[in-house]
Scaffold this active site. Structure first.
Site, mmCIF file in Angstrom:
data_model
loop_
_atom_site.group_PDB
_atom_site.id
_atom_site.type_symbol
_atom_site.label_atom_id
_atom_site.label_comp_id
_atom_site.label_asym_id
_atom_site.label_seq_id
_atom_site.Cartn_x
_atom_site.Cartn_y
_atom_site.Cartn_z
ATOM 1 N N ASN A 192 18.937 39.081 16.590
ATOM 2 C CA ASN A 192 17.961 38.846 15.515
ATOM 3 C C ASN A 192 17.320 40.199 15.225
ATOM 4 O O ASN A 192 16.446 40.658 15.955
ATOM 5 C CB ASN A 192 16.932 37.822 15.993
ATOM 6 C CG ASN A 192 15.952 37.441 14.897
ATOM 7 O OD1 ASN A 192 15.963 38.036 13.818
ATOM 8 N ND2 ASN A 192 15.111 36.469 15.182
ATOM 9 N N ARG A 250 21.353 36.370 13.200
ATOM 10 C CA ARG A 250 20.444 35.667 12.300
ATOM 11 C C ARG A 250 20.279 36.528 11.046
ATOM 12 O O ARG A 250 19.964 37.715 11.148
ATOM 13 C CB ARG A 250 19.093 35.495 12.985
ATOM 14 C CG ARG A 250 18.121 34.748 12.129
ATOM 15 C CD ARG A 250 16.808 34.544 12.819
ATOM 16 N NE ARG A 250 15.944 33.772 11.944
ATOM 17 C CZ ARG A 250 14.721 33.436 12.233
ATOM 18 N NH1 ARG A 250 14.197 33.782 13.384
ATOM 19 N NH2 ARG A 250 13.998 32.744 11.396
ATOM 20 N N HIS A 305 13.750 29.092 7.471
ATOM 21 C CA HIS A 305 13.703 28.344 8.733
ATOM 22 C C HIS A 305 14.814 27.298 8.798
ATOM 23 O O HIS A 305 14.708 26.301 9.534
ATOM 24 C CB HIS A 305 12.369 27.575 8.901
ATOM 25 C CG HIS A 305 11.178 28.425 9.140
ATOM 26 N ND1 HIS A 305 9.932 28.115 8.627
ATOM 27 C CD2 HIS A 305 11.010 29.560 9.843
ATOM 28 C CE1 HIS A 305 9.058 29.023 9.004
ATOM 29 N NE2 HIS A 305 9.685 29.929 9.744
ATOM 30 N N ARG A 336 -0.244 34.177 5.795
ATOM 31 C CA ARG A 336 0.243 34.019 4.414
ATOM 32 C C ARG A 336 -0.500 32.899 3.694
ATOM 33 O O ARG A 336 -0.837 31.889 4.310
ATOM 34 C CB ARG A 336 1.739 33.677 4.408
ATOM 35 C CG ARG A 336 2.604 34.820 4.833
ATOM 36 C CD ARG A 336 4.060 34.391 4.950
ATOM 37 N NE ARG A 336 4.578 34.708 6.263
ATOM 38 C CZ ARG A 336 5.708 34.223 6.770
ATOM 39 N NH1 ARG A 336 6.442 33.397 6.081
ATOM 40 N NH2 ARG A 336 6.090 34.565 7.982
ATOM 41 N N GLU A 381 16.488 27.907 17.818
ATOM 42 C CA GLU A 381 17.339 28.516 16.793
ATOM 43 C C GLU A 381 18.510 29.266 17.436
ATOM 44 O O GLU A 381 19.610 29.287 16.896
ATOM 45 C CB GLU A 381 16.500 29.462 15.920
ATOM 46 C CG GLU A 381 15.576 28.682 14.986
ATOM 47 C CD GLU A 381 14.390 29.480 14.488
ATOM 48 O OE1 GLU A 381 13.533 29.839 15.329
ATOM 49 O OE2 GLU A 381 14.314 29.750 13.289
#
Ligand code: ADP
Length: 405
Positions: A7, A90, A179, A240, A388
C-alpha cells in the site's frame, strides 16, 4: 501461496507478507519518510519490533529495504525472494476503467496513469510502488486492487452529478466511490453471520474510520455509496467536510482569499471532526473531551451520527429495504456510543439495538465482532472488523492461480 501486499503512499509504503494457505501474516511493516531520509519499521509475529534508519530517496529504495529485511538477517521470513509468489497492490483510483482487480501489465500501468487527474495524490505513489516491484522482482506477477472497483456497479442515475453532460464526458466528473475493498470484504462476511449468501441480501456497510463512507449493497452488488469523485464527499470525517453546499467553496475563496489549493487543504485537512470540535480528528481524544463536557466535541460526533442515520434511511429507500447493517473500521468497530446515536430512532425501519451487546463491542474489549441488534430486530446490525489486506491477498491469489491453469 506467499503474497506481498503493498500500500504505497506519497512518502510512505506499508507492506504485509501473507500466507494465503494458513491466512497467517508472516511479517508486516512500514517505510516512512521516503524522499526525506527513510525509516523502516518491521514486525514479525512473536519477535520484537525492528526499526532502522535506511536512506530512501525513492520508492525503489523503500522496496529494496523491504526485500532485504524479508530475506536477510534476524527478521527474515523467507529464504529466497522466489518464495514470494505474487504482489498485490492497493490502488486508489481506477476511474471507469476497472470493475475488478487485474494482473498488471503495460496497459494497466497506462490506465492507472490516465487516472492520475482523478487521484492526484495517490495514483502516482501507487504507480511508483508497482514500478519498483516490477523492476526488482521481474519474474513475480503484480496484481492491482482498486478502491473504486467495487462501486463500478452503481447505476448511472446514482453516479451522475447534475452538471452539464459534456463535462462528465470530457473530465469524467461523476461519483466513483472509495473504500471498495473494505465494503466488499465486510459485505461478503455478512453471509456467514446471516447464513445466507450476500447475493440474497440487502446490506448497508458503514466504514467509519478517519476516512468514512457508507455503501448500499444489493444482492452482492454495490448500488450506491457516499464518497464521490474524490474521497471528500459524503459523511463528515476526521478532517474532511463530507458533503457541503458547493457554494461554500466560492464564498471561502471570496472571504478568505483562498487559492484552489488552500480551499482543498481547508476542506480535506482542517474540517470534519477536527474543524468542528477544535480538539482532534481522533475519536480517542474526542471521547475524552466529550466526557469532560466539551460541547463542540459532542456536536462534531452528533453531526457524524446524524449523517450516518440519514444515509441508512436513504439507502434503505434505494434498495426497498435492508436486511443487515454493518459497522466497520477504527470508529465503527470501537466506538459503541457513536453506533448507538447513529441508530437511535430508526425503529420505524425495524432497527432495534441491543445496548448491552453494543457496549460489549468496544475498544479494548476481547470480543471484536458480532450482532449488536436485539434478537427481535427485523434488521440485523453487525460489527465486523475490516481486513482489506486479506481481500487484496485473496484477489491476488485468484488471479495468479488462474494464470497458472
Ligand atoms: P483510516 O481511515 O486511517 O484507516 P481507521 O479505520 O484506522 O482510519 O480509524 C481511525 C479512527 O478510529 C481514529 O479516530 C481512532 O481514534 C479510531 N480508533 C481506532 N482504534 C480505536 C480504538 N481501539 N479505540 C477507540 N478508537 C479507535
Amino acid at each position: 501461496m506467499k503474497i506481498l501486499i503493498i500500500n504505497s503512499g506519497s512518502s510512505s509504503l506499508k507492506y504485509q507478507l501473507f500466507n494465503t494457505d494458513t491466512e497467517e501474516i508472516l511479517a508486516k511493516g512500514l517505510c516512512e519518510r521516503i524522499g526525506i531520509d527513510g525509516r523502516l519499521k518491521h514486525n514479525v509475529p512473536g519477535k520484537d519490533a525492528y526499526e532502522a534508519n535506511i536512506p530512501m530517496t525513492t520508492h525503489l529504495d523503500a522496496i529494496k529495504a523491504v526485500i532485504d529485511v524479508l530475506t536477510n538477517g534476524e527478521y527474515a521470513v523467507v529464504d529466497d525472494l522466489s518464495e514470494i509468489n505474487a504482489i498485490g497492490h492497493r490502488v486508489l483510483h481506477g476511474g471507469s476503467k476497472f470493475s475488478g482487480s487485474v494482473l498488471v501489465d503495460d496497459k494497466v500501468i497506462d490506465a492507472i496513469r490516465e487516472c492520475i487527474p482523478l487521484g492526484p495524490l495517490h495514483n502516482p505513489a501507487n504507480l511508483m510502488g508497482i514500478e519498483a516491484c516490477r523492476e526488482l522482482m521481474p519474474n513475480t506477477p503484480n496484481v492491482a486492487v482498486f478502491d473504486t472497483a467495487f462501486h463500478a456497479t452503481i447505476p448511472d442515475y446514482a453516479y451522475m452529478y447534475a452538471v452539464p453532460y459534456e463535462d462528465y464526458e470530457q473530465y469524467g466528473i461523476r461519483k466513483y466511490g472509495f473504500h471498495g475493498t473494505s465494503h466488499r470484504f465486510v459485505s461478503k462476511q455478512v453471509a456467514k453471520y446471516m447464513n445466507k449468501p450476500a447475493e440474497e441480501l440487502k446490506i448497508i456497510t458503514c466504514h467509519i474510520g478517519n476516512g468514512s463512507s457508507i455503501a448500499a449493497v444489493l444482492n452482492g452488488k454495490c448500488v450506491d455509496t457516499t464518497m464521490g469523485l474524490t474521497p471528500l464527499d459524503g459523511l463528515p470525517m476526521g478532517t474532511r467536510t463530507g458533503s457541503i453546499d458547493p457554494a461554500i467553496v466560492g464564498l471561502l475563496m471570496e472571504k478568505k482569499g483562498f487559492t484552489t489549493k488552500e480551499v482543498d487543504n481547508y476542506l480535506n485537512k482542517k474540517s470534519g471532526m477536527l474543524g468542528v470540535s477544535g480538539v482532534s480528528s481522533d475519536f480517542r481524544d474526542l471521547t475524552a473531551a466529550i466526557n469532560e463536557g466539551n460541547q463542540r466535541a459532542l456536536l462534531a460526533v452528533k453531526m457524524l451520527s446524524y449523517s450516518i442515520k440519514r444515509y441508512i434511511g436513504a439507502y434503505t429507500a434505494a434498495m426497498n429495504g435492508v436486511d443487515a447493517i454493518v459497522f466497520t473500521a477504527g470508529v465503527g468497530e470501537n466506538i459503541s456510543y457513536m453506533r448507538e446515536w447513529a441508530l437511535d430512532g430508526l425503529d420505524y425501519l425495524g432497527i432495534k439495538l441491543d445496548k448491552e451487546k453494543n457496549n460489549a463491542l468496544a475498544s479494548f474489549k476481547d470480543v471484536k465482532d458480532g450482532f449488536i441488534s436485539a434478537d427481535d430486530s427485523k434488521v440485523k446490525v453487525i460489527v465486523i472488523p475490516t481486513n482489506e489486506e486479506l481481500m487484496i491477498a485473496t484477489d491476488t491469489k485468484e488471479i495468479v492461480e488462474a494464470l497458472n491453469k
